[in-house]
Design a protein around this motif. Structure first.
Motif, short mmCIF file in Angstrom:
data_model
loop_
_atom_site.label_atom_id
_atom_site.label_comp_id
_atom_site.label_asym_id
_atom_site.label_seq_id
_atom_site.Cartn_x
_atom_site.Cartn_y
_atom_site.Cartn_z
N GLN A 285 40.59 -10.00 46.92
CA GLN A 285 40.98 -10.74 47.86
C GLN A 285 40.00 -11.30 49.16
O GLN A 285 39.77 -12.01 49.47
CB GLN A 285 42.36 -10.42 48.58
CG GLN A 285 42.88 -11.21 49.60
CD GLN A 285 43.51 -12.54 48.80
OE1 GLN A 285 44.02 -12.98 48.13
NE2 GLN A 285 42.80 -13.68 49.49
N ALA A 286 39.32 -9.88 49.57
CA ALA A 286 38.28 -10.01 50.51
C ALA A 286 36.99 -10.99 49.94
O ALA A 286 36.53 -11.91 50.71
CB ALA A 286 37.59 -8.71 50.75
N ALA A 287 36.48 -11.00 48.59
CA ALA A 287 35.69 -11.82 48.09
C ALA A 287 36.21 -13.29 48.14
O ALA A 287 35.35 -13.96 48.69
CB ALA A 287 35.23 -11.28 46.90
N LEU A 288 37.28 -13.55 47.75
CA LEU A 288 37.84 -14.81 47.89
C LEU A 288 37.79 -15.25 49.36
O LEU A 288 37.58 -16.51 49.44
CB LEU A 288 39.37 -14.82 47.33
CG LEU A 288 39.55 -14.43 45.99
CD1 LEU A 288 41.22 -14.48 45.59
CD2 LEU A 288 38.58 -15.09 44.95
N ASP A 289 38.38 -14.55 50.35
CA ASP A 289 38.23 -14.88 51.68
C ASP A 289 36.88 -15.43 52.16
O ASP A 289 36.66 -16.23 52.73
CB ASP A 289 39.01 -13.79 52.74
CG ASP A 289 40.25 -13.54 52.33
OD1 ASP A 289 40.89 -14.50 51.70
OD2 ASP A 289 40.92 -12.45 52.81
N ALA A 290 36.20 -14.46 51.64
CA ALA A 290 34.56 -14.77 52.23
C ALA A 290 34.02 -16.16 51.43
O ALA A 290 33.25 -17.03 52.00
CB ALA A 290 33.67 -13.60 51.71
N LEU A 291 34.52 -16.20 50.14
CA LEU A 291 34.09 -17.68 49.77
C LEU A 291 34.74 -18.86 50.28
O LEU A 291 33.94 -19.91 50.57
CB LEU A 291 34.56 -17.64 48.14
CG LEU A 291 33.67 -16.93 47.23
CD1 LEU A 291 34.47 -16.77 45.92
CD2 LEU A 291 31.96 -17.53 46.91
#
Length: 147
Positions: free
Chosen positions: A136-142
């Motif tokens: 989820q953190a990687a998706l938020d960063a993208l």
């Protein structure tokens, strides 16, 4: 010679969806939520997990949380293979309960056995496979980068 999988580390490459989901308006007036997470290694895309609010089975799930969990499992696959290889090698080699080097007073290993090492790698790989928060953190960063 057997084929080899794409070596890790794997990571989230792309995410289609707005705030976690994209809305599609269908011709019959219904609105459907959809999202997809693309996973890759380096510049190589190797797979995708998908979500749709109206999915009825493979290859798309109908639970957004399940899509995130599937992505975490996919990303952890190379670590799981490595941990299983280490554990199997130690089991088959009959060295599982041998101390790694000393009684722990000389090198700081604390008298660790090879079983302790196998357990370490297995626990780390399983934790990564269950780490939905990092996906989820990687998706938020993208999404922040795209905005």
């Amino acid at each position: 010679m057997s084929a080899q999988h794409t070596p890790g580390p794997l990571s989230v490459h792309n995410y289609s969806g707005i705030q976690g989901r994209k809305l599609l308006n269908l011709s019959d007036g219904r609105t459907v939520e959809v999202a997809a997470i693309t996973i890759g290694a380096g510049r190589t895309m190797i797979g995708e997990v998908r979500y749709s609010s109206e999915a009825s089975g493979f290859p798309t799930v109908n639970d957004h949380g399940e899509m995130l969990a599937n992505a975490a499992l996919f990303i952890a696959a190379p670590d799981l293979v490595k941990a299983a290889d280490i554990a199997l090698g130690l089991i088959l080699g009959g060295r599982l309960y041998e101390q790694q080097c000393c009684d722990g007073h000389m090198c700081g290993c604390q008298g660790s056995t090879y079983a302790d090492e196998a357990e370490h790698f297995l626990r780390a790989a399983l934790a990564k496979a269950r780490d939905v928060a990092s996906v989820q953190a990687a998706l938020d960063a993208l999404q922040e980068k795209a905005a």
